[in-house]
Design an enzyme around this catalytic site. Structure first.
Site, mmCIF file in Angstrom:
data_model
loop_
_atom_site.group_PDB
_atom_site.id
_atom_site.type_symbol
_atom_site.label_atom_id
_atom_site.label_comp_id
_atom_site.label_asym_id
_atom_site.label_seq_id
_atom_site.Cartn_x
_atom_site.Cartn_y
_atom_site.Cartn_z
ATOM 1 N N LYS A 266 0.824 -1.220 0.000
ATOM 2 C CA LYS A 266 0.000 0.000 0.000
ATOM 3 C C LYS A 266 0.853 1.264 0.000
ATOM 4 C CE LYS A 266 -1.290 -0.593 4.860
ATOM 5 N NZ LYS A 266 -0.467 -1.814 5.103
ATOM 6 N N ARG B 55 -7.104 1.825 10.737
ATOM 7 C CA ARG B 55 -6.572 0.510 11.053
ATOM 8 C C ARG B 55 -7.423 -0.219 12.082
ATOM 9 N NH1 ARG B 55 -1.019 1.262 9.541
ATOM 10 N NH2 ARG B 55 0.249 -0.602 9.690
ATOM 11 N N ARG C 100 2.284 -8.110 13.855
ATOM 12 C CA ARG C 100 1.553 -7.140 13.017
ATOM 13 C C ARG C 100 0.457 -7.846 12.218
ATOM 14 N NH1 ARG C 100 6.625 -4.547 10.253
ATOM 15 N NH2 ARG C 100 5.168 -3.504 8.867
HETATM 16 P P1 AMP Z 1 3.049 1.243 8.674
HETATM 17 O O1 AMP Z 1 4.151 2.152 8.217
HETATM 18 O O2 AMP Z 1 1.719 1.600 8.047
HETATM 19 O O3 AMP Z 1 3.392 -0.212 8.498
HETATM 20 O O4 AMP Z 1 2.867 1.496 10.259
HETATM 21 C C1 AMP Z 1 3.899 1.188 11.165
HETATM 22 C C2 AMP Z 1 3.390 1.129 12.590
HETATM 23 O O5 AMP Z 1 2.862 2.403 12.981
HETATM 24 C C3 AMP Z 1 2.240 0.154 12.854
HETATM 25 O O6 AMP Z 1 2.680 -1.180 13.078
HETATM 26 C C4 AMP Z 1 1.625 0.765 14.113
HETATM 27 O O7 AMP Z 1 2.399 0.508 15.250
HETATM 28 C C5 AMP Z 1 1.724 2.251 13.823
HETATM 29 N N1 AMP Z 1 0.533 2.770 13.082
HETATM 30 C C6 AMP Z 1 0.490 3.238 11.801
HETATM 31 N N2 AMP Z 1 -0.736 3.635 11.463
HETATM 32 C C7 AMP Z 1 -1.517 3.419 12.545
HETATM 33 C C8 AMP Z 1 -2.896 3.608 12.829
HETATM 34 N N3 AMP Z 1 -3.746 4.099 11.899
HETATM 35 N N4 AMP Z 1 -3.346 3.278 14.076
HETATM 36 C C9 AMP Z 1 -2.525 2.791 15.002
HETATM 37 N N5 AMP Z 1 -1.228 2.567 14.805
HETATM 38 C C10 AMP Z 1 -0.713 2.878 13.596
#
Ligand code: AMP
Length: 235
Positions: free
Chosen positions: A32, A107, A191
Protein backbone atom coordinates in the site's frame (compact mmCIF):
# COMPACT_ATOMS: atom_id res chain seq x y z
CA UNK A 1 -6.33 10.67 -18.12
CA UNK A 2 -9.64 11.59 -16.59
CA UNK A 3 -10.55 9.96 -13.31
CA UNK A 4 -14.03 8.90 -12.32
CA UNK A 5 -14.31 11.57 -9.64
CA UNK A 6 -12.77 14.40 -11.61
CA UNK A 7 -15.32 17.02 -12.63
CA UNK A 8 -15.22 19.03 -15.87
CA UNK A 9 -14.39 22.06 -13.73
CA UNK A 10 -11.39 20.30 -12.20
CA UNK A 11 -10.13 19.51 -15.69
CA UNK A 12 -10.44 23.14 -16.82
CA UNK A 13 -8.95 24.68 -13.70
CA UNK A 14 -5.97 22.46 -13.26
CA UNK A 15 -5.35 19.12 -14.82
CA UNK A 16 -3.91 17.84 -11.56
CA UNK A 17 -6.71 19.28 -9.44
CA UNK A 18 -8.52 16.13 -8.57
CA UNK A 19 -10.98 15.96 -5.74
CA UNK A 20 -10.01 12.42 -4.99
CA UNK A 21 -10.12 11.03 -1.45
CA UNK A 22 -9.06 7.43 -1.21
CA UNK A 23 -7.79 4.89 1.30
CA UNK A 24 -5.27 2.13 0.60
CA UNK A 25 -5.69 -0.78 2.93
CA UNK A 26 -4.41 -4.34 3.29
CA UNK A 27 -2.04 -6.40 5.40
CA UNK A 28 1.43 -5.10 6.29
CA UNK A 29 3.72 -5.55 3.27
CA UNK A 30 0.85 -5.76 0.75
CA UNK A 31 2.34 -2.78 -1.12
CA UNK A 32 0.00 0.00 0.00
CA UNK A 33 2.84 2.43 0.74
CA UNK A 34 4.57 1.62 -2.55
CA UNK A 35 1.36 2.01 -4.55
CA UNK A 36 0.30 5.16 -2.70
CA UNK A 37 3.67 6.80 -3.42
CA UNK A 38 3.47 5.67 -7.05
CA UNK A 39 -0.09 6.96 -7.48
CA UNK A 40 0.87 10.27 -5.87
CA UNK A 41 3.36 10.82 -8.69
CA UNK A 42 0.68 10.20 -11.31
CA UNK A 43 -2.14 12.31 -9.88
CA UNK A 44 -0.39 14.86 -7.64
CA UNK A 45 -2.37 14.60 -4.42
CA UNK A 46 -0.60 14.03 -1.10
CA UNK A 47 0.14 10.61 0.33
CA UNK A 48 -0.69 10.55 4.04
CA UNK A 49 0.99 7.62 5.75
CA UNK A 50 0.19 7.42 9.45
CA UNK A 51 3.15 5.03 9.87
CA UNK A 52 5.52 7.66 8.44
CA UNK A 53 3.98 10.39 10.60
CA UNK A 54 4.46 8.23 13.69
CA UNK A 55 8.03 7.28 12.76
CA UNK A 56 8.83 11.01 12.37
CA UNK A 57 7.35 11.66 15.83
CA UNK A 58 9.28 8.69 17.29
CA UNK A 59 12.55 9.98 15.80
CA UNK A 60 12.21 13.21 17.80
CA UNK A 61 12.99 11.25 20.95
CA UNK A 62 10.42 13.15 23.04
CA UNK A 63 8.56 11.24 25.82
CA UNK A 64 5.62 10.87 23.42
CA UNK A 65 8.01 9.83 20.64
CA UNK A 66 9.55 7.13 22.82
CA UNK A 67 6.13 5.80 23.75
CA UNK A 68 5.20 5.59 20.07
CA UNK A 69 8.51 3.94 19.20
CA UNK A 70 7.96 1.16 21.77
CA UNK A 71 4.52 0.41 20.31
CA UNK A 72 5.77 0.40 16.69
CA UNK A 73 8.84 -1.74 17.46
CA UNK A 74 6.62 -4.34 19.13
CA UNK A 75 4.22 -4.40 16.17
CA UNK A 76 1.37 -2.93 18.24
CA UNK A 77 -1.00 -0.12 17.26
CA UNK A 78 -0.86 3.33 18.81
CA UNK A 79 -4.08 4.49 20.56
CA UNK A 80 -6.94 5.46 18.23
CA UNK A 81 -7.47 8.83 19.85
CA UNK A 82 -3.89 9.95 19.23
CA UNK A 83 -3.82 8.90 15.58
CA UNK A 84 -7.25 10.40 14.81
CA UNK A 85 -6.19 13.80 16.17
CA UNK A 86 -2.93 13.68 14.24
CA UNK A 87 -4.64 12.77 10.98
CA UNK A 88 -7.41 15.34 11.33
CA UNK A 89 -4.82 18.12 11.72
CA UNK A 90 -2.91 16.85 8.68
CA UNK A 91 -6.02 16.81 6.48
CA UNK A 92 -6.64 20.47 7.34
CA UNK A 93 -3.34 21.44 5.73
CA UNK A 94 -3.49 23.29 2.45
CA UNK A 95 -2.03 20.58 0.22
CA UNK A 96 -5.01 18.29 0.98
CA UNK A 97 -7.58 20.60 -0.61
CA UNK A 98 -7.77 18.54 -3.80
CA UNK A 99 -7.76 15.21 -2.04
CA UNK A 100 -5.43 12.70 -0.44
CA UNK A 101 -4.36 9.10 -0.42
CA UNK A 102 -4.57 7.56 3.06
CA UNK A 103 -2.12 4.73 3.74
CA UNK A 104 -2.26 2.83 7.03
CA UNK A 105 -5.41 4.55 8.26
CA UNK A 106 -8.03 3.56 9.31
CA UNK A 107 -6.57 0.51 11.05
CA UNK A 108 -9.43 -0.24 13.48
CA UNK A 109 -13.22 -0.01 13.33
CA UNK A 110 -13.29 3.00 15.71
CA UNK A 111 -10.79 4.73 13.40
CA UNK A 112 -13.01 3.96 10.38
CA UNK A 113 -16.03 5.45 12.15
CA UNK A 114 -14.01 8.46 13.32
CA UNK A 115 -12.76 9.02 9.76
CA UNK A 116 -16.27 9.15 8.42
CA UNK A 117 -17.38 11.61 11.11
CA UNK A 118 -14.25 13.74 10.71
CA UNK A 119 -14.62 13.94 6.91
CA UNK A 120 -18.30 14.77 7.03
CA UNK A 121 -17.53 17.67 9.42
CA UNK A 122 -14.98 18.90 6.88
CA UNK A 123 -17.46 18.47 3.99
CA UNK A 124 -15.43 15.70 2.37
CA UNK A 125 -16.71 12.34 1.12
CA UNK A 126 -14.55 9.28 0.76
CA UNK A 127 -14.43 8.07 -2.86
CA UNK A 128 -13.00 4.60 -2.53
CA UNK A 129 -11.20 2.16 -0.25
CA UNK A 130 -8.75 0.04 -2.20
CA UNK A 131 -7.79 -3.26 -0.58
CA UNK A 132 -4.54 -4.73 -1.90
CA UNK A 133 -4.72 -8.49 -1.39
CA UNK A 134 -1.56 -10.56 -0.86
CA UNK A 135 -1.25 -14.00 0.81
CA UNK A 136 0.69 -14.25 4.11
CA UNK A 137 3.52 -16.38 2.71
CA UNK A 138 4.42 -13.65 0.21
CA UNK A 139 4.13 -10.92 2.84
CA UNK A 140 6.91 -12.26 5.09
CA UNK A 141 9.39 -12.50 2.20
CA UNK A 142 8.51 -9.02 0.99
CA UNK A 143 8.88 -7.37 4.38
CA UNK A 144 12.06 -9.15 5.47
CA UNK A 145 13.83 -8.14 2.23
CA UNK A 146 12.73 -4.52 2.01
CA UNK A 147 14.74 -1.38 2.68
CA UNK A 148 14.59 2.27 1.63
CA UNK A 149 16.72 5.24 0.68
CA UNK A 150 17.43 7.43 3.70
CA UNK A 151 17.32 10.62 1.59
CA UNK A 152 14.19 10.27 -0.58
CA UNK A 153 12.39 7.24 0.89
CA UNK A 154 12.43 5.24 -2.37
CA UNK A 155 11.76 1.60 -1.51
CA UNK A 156 13.97 -1.34 -2.55
CA UNK A 157 14.06 -5.10 -2.00
CA UNK A 158 17.04 -7.48 -1.70
CA UNK A 159 15.59 -9.75 -4.35
CA UNK A 160 12.78 -8.02 -6.23
CA UNK A 161 13.83 -4.39 -6.57
CA UNK A 162 17.55 -3.75 -6.43
CA UNK A 163 19.00 -0.32 -7.30
CA UNK A 164 20.42 -0.26 -10.87
CA UNK A 165 23.85 0.59 -9.47
CA UNK A 166 24.75 -1.27 -6.27
CA UNK A 167 24.48 1.01 -3.22
CA UNK A 168 23.16 4.04 -5.13
CA UNK A 169 19.53 5.17 -5.08
CA UNK A 170 18.00 5.19 -8.62
CA UNK A 171 15.88 8.17 -7.79
CA UNK A 172 18.12 10.65 -5.93
CA UNK A 173 21.66 9.22 -6.06
CA UNK A 174 21.70 8.83 -2.26
CA UNK A 175 24.01 6.18 -0.83
CA UNK A 176 22.51 5.66 2.64
CA UNK A 177 19.75 3.13 3.13
CA UNK A 178 17.78 1.86 6.13
CA UNK A 179 15.61 -1.05 7.22
CA UNK A 180 12.68 -0.58 9.58
CA UNK A 181 13.24 -2.01 13.06
CA UNK A 182 9.73 -3.48 13.00
CA UNK A 183 10.51 -5.42 9.80
CA UNK A 184 11.71 -8.54 11.65
CA UNK A 185 10.02 -11.97 11.76
CA UNK A 186 8.64 -11.77 15.33
CA UNK A 187 7.23 -8.25 14.94
CA UNK A 188 5.77 -8.99 11.52
CA UNK A 189 3.97 -12.02 12.99
CA UNK A 190 2.45 -9.77 15.65
CA UNK A 191 1.55 -7.14 13.02
CA UNK A 192 -0.26 -9.84 11.03
CA UNK A 193 -2.16 -10.99 14.14
CA UNK A 194 -3.16 -7.38 14.84
CA UNK A 195 -4.13 -6.88 11.20
CA UNK A 196 -6.52 -9.82 11.29
CA UNK A 197 -8.02 -8.97 14.68
CA UNK A 198 -8.24 -5.17 14.47
CA UNK A 199 -7.89 -3.96 10.89
CA UNK A 200 -9.61 -6.69 8.87
CA UNK A 201 -13.08 -5.85 10.31
CA UNK A 202 -12.88 -2.49 8.50
CA UNK A 203 -13.04 -4.34 5.14
CA UNK A 204 -16.67 -5.58 5.44
CA UNK A 205 -17.49 -2.20 7.03
CA UNK A 206 -16.40 -0.35 3.86
CA UNK A 207 -17.88 -3.05 1.63
CA UNK A 208 -21.32 -2.44 3.14
CA UNK A 209 -20.92 1.24 2.33
CA UNK A 210 -20.19 0.39 -1.31
CA UNK A 211 -16.70 1.90 -1.12
CA UNK A 212 -14.54 -1.23 -1.28
CA UNK A 213 -12.49 -2.07 -4.40
CA UNK A 214 -10.20 -5.13 -4.27
CA UNK A 215 -6.96 -5.51 -6.19
CA UNK A 216 -4.74 -8.59 -6.48
CA UNK A 217 -1.41 -7.32 -5.12
CA UNK A 218 0.79 -10.29 -6.08
CA UNK A 219 2.11 -8.99 -9.43
CA UNK A 220 4.91 -6.52 -10.15
CA UNK A 221 4.63 -2.91 -8.90
CA UNK A 222 3.73 -1.76 -12.44
CA UNK A 223 1.16 -4.51 -12.93
CA UNK A 224 -0.59 -3.68 -9.64
CA UNK A 225 -0.44 0.06 -10.46
CA UNK A 226 -2.17 -0.61 -13.81
CA UNK A 227 -4.99 -2.43 -12.02
CA UNK A 228 -5.38 0.46 -9.59
CA UNK A 229 -5.43 2.97 -12.47
CA UNK A 230 -8.17 1.04 -14.19
CA UNK A 231 -10.23 1.02 -10.99
CA UNK A 232 -9.89 4.81 -10.73
CA UNK A 233 -10.26 5.66 -14.41
CA UNK A 234 -13.46 6.32 -16.29
CA UNK A 235 -14.60 3.00 -17.70
P1 AMP B 1 3.05 1.24 8.67
O1 AMP B 1 4.15 2.15 8.22
O2 AMP B 1 1.72 1.60 8.05
O3 AMP B 1 3.39 -0.21 8.50
O4 AMP B 1 2.87 1.50 10.26
C1 AMP B 1 3.90 1.19 11.16
C2 AMP B 1 3.39 1.13 12.59
O5 AMP B 1 2.86 2.40 12.98
C3 AMP B 1 2.24 0.15 12.85
O6 AMP B 1 2.68 -1.18 13.08
C4 AMP B 1 1.63 0.77 14.11
O7 AMP B 1 2.40 0.51 15.25
C5 AMP B 1 1.72 2.25 13.82
N1 AMP B 1 0.53 2.77 13.08
C6 AMP B 1 0.49 3.24 11.80
N2 AMP B 1 -0.74 3.64 11.46
C7 AMP B 1 -1.52 3.42 12.54
C8 AMP B 1 -2.90 3.61 12.83
N3 AMP B 1 -3.75 4.10 11.90
N4 AMP B 1 -3.35 3.28 14.08
C9 AMP B 1 -2.52 2.79 15.00
N5 AMP B 1 -1.23 2.57 14.80
C10 AMP B 1 -0.71 2.88 13.60
Amino acid sequence: KKLRWQTERDVKMNKDGLGLHIVFTGAPGCGKGTQARFLKERIAIPHLSTGEMLRAEAAKGTPLGLEIKALIDGGNLVPDEMIIKMLSARIDEDDCKNGFILDGFPRTLPQAEALEKMLSKKGITLDAVIEIQVPDEIIMERILGRYACMTCGQGYHDKYQKPKVYGVCDKCGGTDFYRRIDDNRTTVQNRLVNYRALTYPTIPYFEKKGLLRCVDGTGSIDAVAKKIDSLLAVA
